[in-house]
Design an enzyme around this catalytic site. Structure first.
Site, PDB file in Angstrom:
ATOM      1  N   CYS A 300      82.121  22.539  21.201  1.00 59.69           N
ATOM      2  CA  CYS A 300      83.296  21.506  20.869  1.00 59.69           C
ATOM      3  C   CYS A 300      84.312  21.965  21.777  1.00 59.69           C
ATOM      4  O   CYS A 300      85.289  21.249  22.166  1.00 59.69           O
ATOM      5  CB  CYS A 300      83.648  21.351  19.528  1.00 59.69           C
ATOM      6  SG  CYS A 300      83.722  23.070  18.489  1.00 59.69           S
ATOM      7  N   GLU A 399      84.204  13.255  25.615  1.00 58.76           N
ATOM      8  CA  GLU A 399      83.522  14.128  25.388  1.00 58.76           C
ATOM      9  C   GLU A 399      81.852  14.171  25.727  1.00 58.76           C
ATOM     10  O   GLU A 399      81.203  13.529  24.695  1.00 58.76           O
ATOM     11  CB  GLU A 399      83.507  14.663  23.729  1.00 58.76           C
ATOM     12  CG  GLU A 399      83.029  16.119  23.679  1.00 58.76           C
ATOM     13  CD  GLU A 399      83.194  16.617  22.127  1.00 58.76           C
ATOM     14  OE1 GLU A 399      82.877  15.573  21.044  1.00 58.76           O
ATOM     15  OE2 GLU A 399      83.316  17.665  21.940  1.00 58.76           O
TER      16      GLU A 399
END
Ligand code: ADP
Length: 501
Positions: A300, A399
């Site tokens: 992440c 992302e």
């Protein structure tokens, strides 16, 4: 360090018989429906094990067990030194089973075996930190009137629901379990469907360490099981790591059920800013490559957006491309492998769609962009670098969660903060500069939960890890994490007279 070679890891992998059942109230159990799904190994695309496909009934059963255990008080009201002993023993067991757990991680989600072994070591450090904290966190006496005693104590929140992702199958659960268990809660964990096996094993180790039955329950299953947990009226707190999209849904579920607090650690598109006065461009380039290719970019806080000042742009891009050669994927069971396959076909397709989009847009593909080691059946992708990417484009905004780096050109250092912050996310950021004033000024202006100066992806048990903006709410790690799993109780004792009267 394990001295096992690739062949030995294969032998052990073939001999594995992973447990895939749910763990509820101190025992492995079949799901109510008896349904299972096959988890595949991304090393070959072949079936690895059958895993319980838990649904609402199983979650209900686990929450009931957790509630009973909590109300019995065997854990919540245990002497702190007893809770501490159990958590230390749990930590010892993690380390004793390091190779076994690491192998489960690697075969289930594709992380290189050496990284998986390190994941167990860092998980053990994390758990140890919270074991130690049990008898070191104090309440407060408030400066109220002298005619009263105002005390603030912390009480365990009760039943904690935890939903975790597939990229760190042991560490993500431990980020939640450490503070939640140290604070005296009971937990129902719903691990990610892609890599649930290690979490299932953790539950038995916790039990072996002496955790009373029902204090930790693990129910594998898909999004429906997660939703049921998030909407459950008898879950007091929800804690999550995963995508921003799902994080937003969890907030809705909470609002539509019992308003449980929801702690979220979500996505990121972290800017790694290299200014022309960086102390050492070789070091910066090495860290930039590691920041995106470590864990195949399925991390992440990956440094997926590299922002480089014009004066050193070509030099830095050249060096990062050179570094990327050290990250060519290799068999994940080879102890020297630094990058393994992506977690599954679905993730490979998703990442490839971004690569294709980049190619089609005409942005410069510096290296990579192809699937590799296809003969293994595994989902391997080359380390991929696009340069001169427009910061507003999807390549620089979404992302991707794969080994894909987008390099953005900064026309001047002044642009660093503006472009760095031009994202919906705010998990991490980095700045490379020799000027301490500048480093500190930029770090303060960057809207991110963690800012690295002249390094990337450093951290410690004593430091919180969480996001600004759409990267989340609340932080894992450090003593601050305990706040998420405790309620503050104010106690007002009326003395009715001045203490000196
Ligand atoms: P990723 O994109 O990393 O796969 P997700 O956010 O999709 O992350 O998944 C993280 C965790 O959230 C997994 O355990 C998954 O099963 C769970 N999950 C996915 N969708 C939902 C949902 N709608 N409600 C609750 N949990 C969910």
């Amino acid at each position: 360090m394990s001295s096992a070679k690739t062949d030995e890891w294969y032998e052990r992998a073939l001999a594995q018989r992973p447990e895939g059942r749910a763990f509820i109230d101190g025992a492995y159990v079949e799901t109510a429906t008896g349904r299972t799904y096959d988890t595949i190994t991304p090393l070959s695309g072949l079936r690895l094990a059958a895993v319980a496909d838990g649904d609402g009934e199983d979650i209900d059963r686990a929450v009931r067990a957790a509630r009973r255990a909590h109300d019995r008080g065997q854990w919540a009201d245990a002497h702190p030194r007893d809770r501490k002993r159990v958590l230390h023993r749990f930590t010892d067991l993690l380390l004793e089973h390091q190779d076994e757990l690491a192998l489960l991680i690697t075969t289930d989600m594709g992380k290189p075996i050496s990284d998986a072994r390190r994941e167990i070591e860092s998980s053990a450090r994390e758990l140890r930190f919270f074991a130690e904290s049990v008898d070191k966190v104090y309440g407060d006496v408030a400066p109220t009137t002298p005619y009263a005693l105002g005390m603030v104590t912390r009480e365990p929140a009760g039943v904690v629901g935890a939903i975790t992702p597939w990229n760190f199958p042991v560490m993500m659960p431990v980020y939640k379990l450490g503070p939640a268990l140290a604070a005296g809660n009971a937990v129902v964990l719903k691990p990610a469907e892609q890599s649930a096996l290690a979490a299932v094993r953790l539950a038995a180790l916790a039990s072996e360490a002496g955790l009373p039955n029902g204090v930790l329950n693990v129910v594998p299953g898909g999004p429906a099981a997660g939703e049921h947990l998030a909407r459950h009226l008898d879950v007091d707190v929800l804690t999550f790591t995963g995508s921003t999209e799902v994080g937003k849904r969890l907030l809705v579920y909470s609002g539509e059920s019992n308003m449980k607090p929801v702690w979220l650690e979500c996505g990121g598109k972290s800017p790694n800013i290299v200014l022309a006065d960086a102390p050492d461009l070789d070091v910066a380039a090495r860290a930039a490559a590691e920041g995106i290719f470590h864990g195949a970019g399925e991390v992440c806080n990956a440094g997926s957006r590299l922002l480089v000042e014009d004066a050193v742009f070509d030099e830095v891009v050249g060096k990062v491309v050179e570094e990327s050669a050290h990250w060519q994927p290799r068999d994940a069971l080879d102890p020297t492998s630094r990058m393994g396959p992506l977690v599954d076909q679905c993730q490979l397709d998703r990442v490839m769609s971004f690569v294709e989009e980049g190619r089609a847009s005409g942005v410069r593909l510096e290296t990579g962009g192809r699937r590799t080691l296809e003969e293994t059946g595994g989902y391997y992708l080359e380390p991929t670098i696009f340069s001169d990417v427009d910061n507003a484009s999807r390549l620089a905004q979404e992302e991707i969660f794969g080994p894909v780096l987008s390099v953005v050109r900064l026309s001047s250092a002044q642009e660093a903060v503006e472009l760095g912050n031009a994202t919906v996310y705010g998990l991490a950021a980095a700045v490379w500069t020799s000027d301490v004033t500048r480093a500190f000024t930029i770090a303060r202006q960057l809207k991110a939960g963690t800012v690295y100066v002249n390094c990337y992806d450093k951290g410690d048990n004593s430091l919180p890890f969480g996001g600004y903006k759409q990267s989340g709410i609340g932080a894992d790690r450090s003593l601050h994490a305990m706040d998420k799993y405790t309620n503050l109780k104010t106690l007002w004792v009326d003395l009715n007279q001045h203490p000196r009267a």
